[in-house]
Write an enzyme that holds these catalytic residues in place. Structure first.
Site, PDB file in Angstrom:
ATOM      1  N   HIS A   5      -4.319   3.327  -2.897  1.00 33.08           N
ATOM      2  CA  HIS A   5      -4.185   2.516  -1.647  1.00 33.08           C
ATOM      3  C   HIS A   5      -3.508   1.369  -1.823  1.00 33.08           C
ATOM      4  O   HIS A   5      -2.472   0.976  -0.986  1.00 33.08           O
ATOM      5  CB  HIS A   5      -5.802   2.330  -1.499  1.00 33.08           C
ATOM      6  CG  HIS A   5      -5.975   1.310  -0.510  1.00 33.08           C
ATOM      7  ND1 HIS A   5      -5.969   1.468   0.845  1.00 33.08           N
ATOM      8  CD2 HIS A   5      -5.990   0.005  -0.280  1.00 33.08           C
ATOM      9  CE1 HIS A   5      -6.080   0.651   1.887  1.00 33.08           C
ATOM     10  NE2 HIS A   5      -6.186  -0.520   0.776  1.00 33.08           N
ATOM     11  N   HIS A  53       0.835  -1.341  -0.008  1.00 33.53           N
ATOM     12  CA  HIS A  53      -0.071   0.021   0.009  1.00 33.53           C
ATOM     13  C   HIS A  53       0.930   1.263  -0.007  1.00 33.53           C
ATOM     14  O   HIS A  53       1.356   1.707   1.007  1.00 33.53           O
ATOM     15  CB  HIS A  53      -0.991   0.051   1.281  1.00 33.53           C
ATOM     16  CG  HIS A  53      -1.738  -1.254   1.322  1.00 33.53           C
ATOM     17  ND1 HIS A  53      -1.252  -2.385   1.886  1.00 33.53           N
ATOM     18  CD2 HIS A  53      -3.061  -1.586   1.085  1.00 33.53           C
ATOM     19  CE1 HIS A  53      -2.228  -3.396   1.691  1.00 33.53           C
ATOM     20  NE2 HIS A  53      -3.096  -2.895   1.274  1.00 33.53           N
ATOM     21  N   GLU A 108     -18.265  -4.911  24.022  1.00 35.29           N
ATOM     22  CA  GLU A 108     -17.318  -6.143  24.322  1.00 35.29           C
ATOM     23  C   GLU A 108     -16.184  -6.054  23.582  1.00 35.29           C
ATOM     24  O   GLU A 108     -14.809  -6.386  23.877  1.00 35.29           O
ATOM     25  CB  GLU A 108     -18.124  -7.277  24.028  1.00 35.29           C
ATOM     26  CG  GLU A 108     -19.193  -7.699  24.957  1.00 35.29           C
ATOM     27  CD  GLU A 108     -20.437  -7.114  24.655  1.00 35.29           C
ATOM     28  OE1 GLU A 108     -20.597  -6.227  23.692  1.00 35.29           O
ATOM     29  OE2 GLU A 108     -21.523  -7.182  25.793  1.00 35.29           O
ATOM     30  N   HIS A 147     -28.532 -17.014  24.251  1.00 33.49           N
ATOM     31  CA  HIS A 147     -27.447 -16.772  25.157  1.00 33.49           C
ATOM     32  C   HIS A 147     -26.798 -18.128  25.243  1.00 33.49           C
ATOM     33  O   HIS A 147     -25.850 -18.008  26.468  1.00 33.49           O
ATOM     34  CB  HIS A 147     -28.336 -16.448  26.580  1.00 33.49           C
ATOM     35  CG  HIS A 147     -28.537 -14.938  26.377  1.00 33.49           C
ATOM     36  ND1 HIS A 147     -29.234 -14.269  25.343  1.00 33.49           N
ATOM     37  CD2 HIS A 147     -28.242 -14.124  27.123  1.00 33.49           C
ATOM     38  CE1 HIS A 147     -29.325 -13.082  25.694  1.00 33.49           C
ATOM     39  NE2 HIS A 147     -28.766 -12.712  26.680  1.00 33.49           N
TER      40      HIS A 147
HETATM   41  C1  LIG Z   1     -11.426  -4.976   9.664  1.00 36.96           C
HETATM   42  C2  LIG Z   1     -11.010  -4.918   8.444  1.00 36.96           C
HETATM   43  N1  LIG Z   1     -11.763  -5.077   7.248  1.00 36.96           N
HETATM   44  C3  LIG Z   1     -11.287  -4.884   5.870  1.00 36.96           C
HETATM   45  C4  LIG Z   1      -9.889  -4.607   5.935  1.00 36.96           C
HETATM   46  C5  LIG Z   1      -9.311  -4.507   4.302  1.00 36.96           C
HETATM   47  N2  LIG Z   1      -9.003  -3.191   4.380  1.00 36.96           N
HETATM   48  C6  LIG Z   1      -7.743  -3.022   4.262  1.00 36.96           C
HETATM   49  S1  LIG Z   1      -7.402  -1.156   3.936  1.00 36.96           S
HETATM   50  C7  LIG Z   1      -9.102  -0.951   3.571  1.00 36.96           C
HETATM   51  C8  LIG Z   1      -9.609   0.239   3.236  1.00 36.96           C
HETATM   52  C9  LIG Z   1      -9.140   1.123   4.113  1.00 36.96           C
HETATM   53  O1  LIG Z   1      -9.374   2.519   3.710  1.00 36.96           O
HETATM   54  P1  LIG Z   1      -8.648   3.833   4.694  1.00 36.96           P
HETATM   55  O2  LIG Z   1      -8.648   3.305   6.269  1.00 36.96           O
HETATM   56  O3  LIG Z   1      -9.451   4.927   4.244  1.00 36.96           O
HETATM   57  O4  LIG Z   1      -7.168   3.653   4.050  1.00 36.96           O
HETATM   58  P2  LIG Z   1      -6.621   4.423   3.193  1.00 36.96           P
HETATM   59  O5  LIG Z   1      -6.896   3.806   1.868  1.00 36.96           O
HETATM   60  O6  LIG Z   1      -7.153   5.878   2.917  1.00 36.96           O
HETATM   61  O7  LIG Z   1      -5.102   4.485   3.626  1.00 36.96           O
HETATM   62  C10 LIG Z   1      -9.891  -2.307   3.728  1.00 36.96           C
HETATM   63  C11 LIG Z   1     -11.226  -2.378   3.499  1.00 36.96           C
HETATM   64  C12 LIG Z   1      -9.265  -4.806   6.975  1.00 36.96           C
HETATM   65  N3  LIG Z   1      -7.858  -4.659   6.932  1.00 36.96           N
HETATM   66  N4  LIG Z   1      -9.531  -4.789   8.130  1.00 36.96           N
END
Ligand SMILES: Cc1ncc(C[n+]2csc(CCOP(=O)(O)OP(=O)(O)O)c2C)c(N)n1
Ligand SMILES: [Mg+2]
Length: 685
Positions: free
Chosen positions: A277, A29, A429, A490
């Site tokens: 990204h 990234h 939680e 539960h």
């Molecule tokens: C809980 C979770 N869901 C999905 C992902 C997959 N994922 C990684 S980065 C991303 C997008 C994140 O967007 P943002 O936080 O705006 O990051 P940017 O591209 O702006 O750096 C996703 C969906 C993840 N890492 N964790």
């Protein structure tokens, strides 16, 4: 070279190392490191009190990269600051935590620059991130820990703990529910040592946040009671520094900095696009981007002259001085408050104080018995008095989980009482589990509690506790159908199997009150593994240990509780938790009928599996193939102990709403049913 030029060079080094590493790995990234390099530069080189020579110095500021996909930010800055590697015994190893070669091997096996920040793998990483939202939620635990430590150990003229926690997050972290839970609690507790910096770039993987995320994030944080600041340009390091300055002066509220940024900054064709990204820029775009930075277009993994020196003169010098001053302060503190100093040192090494297990209860045999949760409550109250830095709380179920620390002076942790030992997580939680991880990362021994069924709500953080090798403790009560009338919503069924499947997580389901004591004795001595306790709501008979084997067998995961006279069993009944006494009842019944049964209490698969072959064979002799497992949980996985010809009396459906006795009859958790399964097996032989 003028200072401004060196600053820009340092920032662009972070950018280009990130670009080159992603390009080389053909994955990763690049866009966010390109955008946030000035932020990370400012935080590290100008603000944070962190000594690269000793990345575990107790009073260091903490840096959490909650948008863990931007890991190249961390690898770059750890490398450029020459942060040193430390091993699991807290020894400095004399080599850098992240080498340039590691960065060249970004995302490759064995590289100290893996895809996402991994706590136990790379020194200088304060917590594992990648599952979005976890980092910021964990940072709340770190902030609570610092408040607690300061309250207990600081003395007039001795600010032993006054560090801050900085967490960087993106749109994903903001969208995930766990960040809302955690921010709400952080606002409530007025954690003014906590600063989140939100990378407001309007981009996630599927494109613009216009398609998903149009709420007013600033208003949301204001409503949580945070101080909200905005820096309109992620390249403006003076403004960033100023905002961080305001954070440090703000009292009684956490700070949220909205940082407007451009993902993929400097890339002519990728800036502000979702492609920046998660895709390498490609060779041509890399050149164009480097040109826009005024960087040699063909240079790769270049750290220009003066950059290491610039970080050494910034964070290096500041961190060394801060640590040296602290070390002197701590020496004076040790002379004046030797007992407190010893505690601090024990905490740092994850040791327990002398006498930590004194006065643990011993429960007398009692057919009516006591509930697992009640026994647990008694043990917790003893341990919390013996171990000053052991504490925790529940997600609004303290009275049901029996986790309330009720002894004189325990107190509730609130902003007005940061030294309280009862944490109140509210009905949160998921963030509770992340916060308990944050406490654990701060080396406090901490537990979080809820109903076992709601472990599902905490699961992502439980998994991370195992991945991070943290000795976090999860106390889960109402472990099976004991809450009968509450019904299937539960009643846990698959939770045991799913937690047992998490590598490195110790799951324990004790069978009576003395097994509860032994389970805690075992758990408290863990330094690198988290543990889950599954405890009963209803009373379980306290077994007569003069007749049956000692409960200390818990430490081996499974043990022979009862044997026929003279040994030599023909059938083995294996059980955990509330089914142990059922197995004992069945055993007595079988004995009366002349059937030679053995009862194995198996509170923990995981611990048992780590015993030597000889011990395991002594408990489950290979030649005895008639085996029945009994457990009020999914049958999933029990084949490994009963074999393909064994019988498993467990749950194949969800539970139901009815009084416990009726449920036991309905689902076959009765001595007659278990006995007939044993007899069938013997007949078939
Ligand atoms: C809980 C979770 N869901 C999905 C992902 C997959 N994922 C990684 S980065 C991303 C997008 C994140 O967007 P943002 O936080 O705006 O990051 P940017 O591209 O702006 O750096 C996703 C969906 C993840 N890492 N964790
Ligand atoms: Mg984004």
């Amino acid at each position: 070279m003028s200072d401004d030029k060196t600053v820009q060079l340092a920032i662009n080094t972070i950018r280009t190392l990130s670009i080159d590493a992603v390009q080389q790995a053909k994955s990763g990234h690049p866009g966010t490191p390109m955008a946030l390099a000035p932020l990370v530069y400012t935080l590290w080189n100008r603000v944070m009190r962190f000594d690269p020579q000793d990345p575990i110095w107790p009073n260091r500021d903490r840096f959490v990269l909650s948008n863990g996909h931007a890991s190249m930010l961390l690898w770059s800055v750890l490398h450029l600051t020459k942060t040193q590697a430390v091993n699991a015994d807290y020894e400095t190893l004399g080599h850098p935590s992240v080498s340039l070669d590691d960065i060249r091997h970004f995302r490759q096996l064995e590289s100290k620059a893996p895809g996402h920040p991994e706590y136990h793998w790379v020194s200088g990483v304060e917590t594992t991130t990648g599952p979005l939202g976890q980092g910021v939620a964990t940072s709340v635990g770190m902030a609570i820990a610092r408040k607690w430590l300061a309250n207990r150990y600081n003395r007039p003229g001795f600010e032993i703990f006054d560090y801050n926690i900085y967490a960087v997050c993106g749109d994903g972290c903001m969208m995930e529910g766990v960040s809302s839970e955690a921010a709400s609690l952080a606002g409530h507790l007025g954690l003014d040592n906590l600063c989140w910096i939100y990378d407001n770039n309007h981009i996630t993987i599927e494109g613009s946040t216009r398609i998903t995320f149009t709420e007013d994030v600033e208003a949301r944080f204001l409503a949580y009671g945070w101080n909200v600041l905005r820096v309109g340009d992620a390249n403006d390091i003076e403004r960033i520094e100023h905002a961080l300055d305001i954070f440090r002066k703000t009292k009684e509220r956490p700070t949220f900095v909205v940082l407007d940024s451009h993902i993929g900054y400097g890339s002519p064709h990728r800036q502000d696009t979702a492609a920046a990204h998660g895709e390498p820029l490609g060779d041509d775009e890399v050149r164009l981007t480097k040109r826009s930075y005024g960087w040699p277009e063909d240079a790769k993994f270049l750290v220009p002259d003066g950059v290491y020196e610039h970080f050494a003169a910034g964070i290096g010098a500041r961190g060394a001085k801060a640590r040296q001053q602290w070390t002197e302060l701590f020496a004076a503190y040790r002379a004046k408050y030797p007992d407190l100093a010893i505690e601090i040192e024990q905490i740092q090494r994850r040791e327990l104080p002398a006498g930590w297990d004194r006065n643990l209860p011993v429960f007398a045999a009692d057919p009516k018995g006591i509930a697992g949760r009640d026994a647990s409550g008694k043990v917790l109250n003893v341990l919390a008095q013996n171990i000053p830095w052991f504490f925790g709380g529940s997600a609004d179920l303290g009275p049901s989980n029996k986790t309330t620390l009720a002894y004189e002076g325990a107190g509730d942790l609130q902003s007005s009482n940061p030294g309280g030992k009862n944490l109140h997580f509210g009905i949160r939680e998921h963030s509770m589990a992340a916060i308990v991880n944050g406490l654990s990362l701060s080396k406090l021994r901490a537990f979080g509690a809820t109903f076992f069924i709601f472990s599902d709500y905490a699961r992502p953080a439980i998994r991370l506790s195992a991945l991070m090798e943290l000795p976090t403790i999860f106390v889960f009560t109402h472990d099976a159908m004991g809450d009968g009338e509450d019904g299937p919503t539960h009643q846990p069924v698959e939770q045991l199997a799913s937690l047992r499947a998490i590598p490195g997580l110790v799951t324990l389901r004790p069978g009576d009150a003395n097994e509860v004591v032994e389970a805690y004795r075992y758990i408290m001595q863990l330094r690198h593994e988290p543990a889950v306790l599954a405890l009963s709501r209803q009373p379980l008979p306290t077994l007569d240990r003069t007749k049956y084997a000692a409960a200390s067998g818990v430490a081996r995961g499974a043990y022979v509780l009862a044997d026929p006279p003279g040994g030599n069993p023909e059938v083995i009944l294996i059980a955990s938790g509330s089914e142990v006494s059922l197995a004992i009842e069945t055993h007595e019944q079988l004995l009366a009928e002349g059937i030679r049964s053995r009862v194995v209490s198996m509170p923990s698969w995981d611990i048992f599996d780590h015993q030597g072959q000889e011990y395991r064979d002594s408990v489950l002799p290979p030649k005895v193939t008639a085996r029945v497992a009994v457990e009020q949980a999914s049958t999933f996985g029990w084949e490994r102990y009963v074999g393909t010809s064994g019988r498993i009396i467990g749950m194949k459906t969800f539970g139901a709403s009815a009084p416990l006795k009726e449920l036991q009859r309905h689902f076959g958790f009765e001595p007659d049913h278990v006995a007939s399964a044993a007899k069938e097996l013997l007949r078939a032989q």
